[in-house]
Design a protein around this motif. Structure first.
Motif: not given
Length: 129
Positions: A11-14, A25-26, A32-35, A54-58
Motif C-alpha cells: 500500500v504505497p501512499s504519500a 514513498f510510505a 517501510q519506506i520505498g524508493r 506522511g513522508i517528506a524530504a528535509g
C-alpha cells in the motif's frame, strides 16, 4: 521501465522527491519506506516500528516519516539508518512537509500543527483551542 515494488500489497501512499531525484514513498501495510531511483529500480527500508503515514524530504538529504500510532517521527539518512523522535503520547503526527526555515511541519487530527527541527526538537501549536 520501472521494476515492481518488492513487497506485494504494501500500500504505497504519500510520496516525496529525495535530494538525488529518487521518489520515496510510505508503504503503509509493510511498515517501510520505498524508493524508486531514476532508472526505475526499487528498494525498501524497514522502519524500526510502526507504519508510516506522511513522508517528506528535509535538509541534509534526510527523509522524514511520521508514524501516528507510535507517536514518533523518523529521520532516515541516505544510507537507510533511522533515528526516532518521540513526542508526547497524545501526539499523532500525520502529513509532513518541509519549510524554507529548515524545519518540517506536520498535521495532527487533534487540531494542532507540529514542528520538528532538523535536530529533532518537537513543538506543537494549538490551531483550534
Amino acid at each position: 521501465c520501472a521494476s515492481p515494488i518488492p513487497t506485494p500489497k504494501s500500500v504505497p501512499s504519500a510520496m516525496t522527491v529525495g535530494p538525488d531525484g529518487s521518489i520515496y514513498f510510505a508503504e503503509v501495510r509493510a511498515g517501510q519506506i520505498g524508493r524508486m531511483n531514476l532508472s526505475g529500480e526499487m528498494s525498501e527500508f524497514k522502519l524500526p516500528s510502526g507504519s508510516p503515514l506522511g513522508i517528506a524530504a528535509g535538509s541534509g538529504g534526510n527523509i522524514w516519516a511520521t508514524v501516528p500510532r507510535g507517536h514518533v517521527i523518523y529521520r532516515m539518512t541516505s544510507g537507510g539508518d533511522f533515528q526516532a523522535f518521540r513526542g508526547p503520547d497524545r501526539m499523532l503526527p500525520g502529513f509532513i512537509t518541509p519549510a524554507p526555515d529548515g524545519n518540517l511541519y506536520f498535521s495532527e487530527p487533534s487540531g494542532k500543527i507540529g514542528r520538528i527541527s532538523p535536530t529533532g526538537f518537537i513543538f506543537e501549536f494549538e490551531v483550534n483551542p
